[in-house]
Write a protein that holds these residues in place. Structure first.
Motif, PDB file in Angstrom:
ATOM      1  N   PRO A   1       0.779  -1.239   0.000  1.00  0.00           N
ATOM      2  CA  PRO A   1       0.000   0.000   0.000  1.00  0.00           C
ATOM      3  C   PRO A   1       0.814   1.293   0.000  1.00  0.00           C
ATOM      4  N   GLY A   2       2.136   1.226  -0.173  1.00  0.00           N
ATOM      5  CA  GLY A   2       2.944   2.440  -0.221  1.00  0.00           C
ATOM      6  C   GLY A   2       3.705   2.697   1.070  1.00  0.00           C
ATOM      7  N   ILE A   3       4.232   1.646   1.676  1.00  0.00           N
ATOM      8  CA  ILE A   3       5.003   1.780   2.912  1.00  0.00           C
ATOM      9  C   ILE A   3       6.478   1.974   2.563  1.00  0.00           C
ATOM     10  N   ARG A   4       7.103   2.956   3.190  1.00  0.00           N
ATOM     11  CA  ARG A   4       8.532   3.201   2.966  1.00  0.00           C
ATOM     12  C   ARG A   4       9.333   1.997   3.454  1.00  0.00           C
ATOM     13  N   PRO A   5      10.417   1.640   2.785  1.00  0.00           N
ATOM     14  CA  PRO A   5      11.241   0.505   3.226  1.00  0.00           C
ATOM     15  C   PRO A   5      11.729   0.655   4.662  1.00  0.00           C
ATOM     16  N   GLU A   6      11.969   1.888   5.091  1.00  0.00           N
ATOM     17  CA  GLU A   6      12.418   2.140   6.457  1.00  0.00           C
ATOM     18  C   GLU A   6      11.367   1.744   7.488  1.00  0.00           C
ATOM     19  N   ASP A   7      10.120   1.664   7.069  1.00  0.00           N
ATOM     20  CA  ASP A   7       9.013   1.352   7.972  1.00  0.00           C
ATOM     21  C   ASP A   7       8.559  -0.097   7.888  1.00  0.00           C
ATOM     22  N   VAL A   8       9.395  -0.956   7.319  1.00  0.00           N
ATOM     23  CA  VAL A   8       9.091  -2.388   7.225  1.00  0.00           C
ATOM     24  C   VAL A   8      10.073  -3.123   8.134  1.00  0.00           C
ATOM     25  N   PHE A   9       9.553  -3.648   9.225  1.00  0.00           N
ATOM     26  CA  PHE A   9      10.354  -4.349  10.245  1.00  0.00           C
ATOM     27  C   PHE A   9       9.905  -5.807  10.236  1.00  0.00           C
ATOM     28  N   VAL A  10      10.811  -6.718   9.881  1.00  0.00           N
ATOM     29  CA  VAL A  10      10.460  -8.136   9.748  1.00  0.00           C
ATOM     30  C   VAL A  10      11.295  -8.964  10.714  1.00  0.00           C
ATOM     31  N   SER A  11      10.638  -9.868  11.393  1.00  0.00           N
ATOM     32  CA  SER A  11      11.304 -10.820  12.279  1.00  0.00           C
ATOM     33  C   SER A  11      10.898 -12.224  11.851  1.00  0.00           C
ATOM     34  N   LEU A  12      11.890 -13.068  11.625  1.00  0.00           N
ATOM     35  CA  LEU A  12      11.642 -14.454  11.223  1.00  0.00           C
ATOM     36  C   LEU A  12      11.955 -15.372  12.404  1.00  0.00           C
ATOM     37  N   VAL A  13      10.957 -16.125  12.836  1.00  0.00           N
ATOM     38  CA  VAL A  13      11.115 -17.095  13.917  1.00  0.00           C
ATOM     39  C   VAL A  13      11.054 -18.480  13.282  1.00  0.00           C
ATOM     40  N   GLU A  14      12.133 -19.227  13.393  1.00  0.00           N
ATOM     41  CA  GLU A  14      12.192 -20.539  12.761  1.00  0.00           C
ATOM     42  C   GLU A  14      11.928 -21.640  13.791  1.00  0.00           C
ATOM     43  N   VAL A  15      11.131 -22.622  13.368  1.00  0.00           N
ATOM     44  CA  VAL A  15      10.775 -23.735  14.252  1.00  0.00           C
ATOM     45  C   VAL A  15      10.987 -25.059  13.529  1.00  0.00           C
ATOM     46  N   GLU A  16      11.093 -26.112  14.293  1.00  0.00           N
ATOM     47  CA  GLU A  16      11.167 -27.464  13.728  1.00  0.00           C
ATOM     48  C   GLU A  16       9.815 -27.822  13.133  1.00  0.00           C
ATOM     49  N   LYS A  17       9.822 -28.609  12.079  1.00  0.00           N
ATOM     50  CA  LYS A  17       8.585 -28.969  11.382  1.00  0.00           C
ATOM     51  C   LYS A  17       7.579 -29.687  12.275  1.00  0.00           C
TER      52      LYS A  17
END
Length: 126
Positions: A97-113
């Protein structure tokens, strides 16, 4: 089978919020090979008093349009896939929707299958 939790400041229209869902799903399909219809996402909106962030942590100039994206996924992706996912999320959220890259905060939590139950009390991936 990623599970996404998205948090943002309240007040954005439904079209904006739906564009976030659509862009995140597309990024996962393109970079993480997520199957069609594998969409499990929840969004929470927060009043200003309940949404805090570092405005310049690590030299990134964030604004009140900041969006937190927490992705829980199997620990089966390569470092290159993870980097591609982060990059594609920022690109697609920038387009719509037009979000600046600076305003995109991503956290990846990895788990066992084996740590998933997708319904019926079963461990489908175990």
């Amino acid at each position: 089978m990623p599970l996404l939790h998205i948090a943002l400041r309240s007040g954005k229209p439904e079209t904006y919020r739906q564009a976030i869902f659509d862009s995140l799903y597309r990024a996962m399909r393109e970079t993480f090979s997520v199957p069609e219809d594998d969409q499990f996402m929840a969004m929470t909106e927060h009043e200003a008093a309940n949404f805090r962030y570092g405005t310049s942590y690590l030299g990134v100039a964030r604004s009140d349009d900041l969006v937190f994206v927490q992705i829980t996924a199997n620990n089966t992706r390569t470092l290159e896939q993870k980097k591609a996912l982060f990059r594609r999320i920022a690109e697609l959220l920038g387009e719509r929707p037009g979000i600046r890259p600076e305003d995109v905060f991503v956290s990846l939590v990895e788990v066992e299958k084996e740590n998933w139950s997708l319904g019926n009390g079963l461990a489908q991936y175990a």
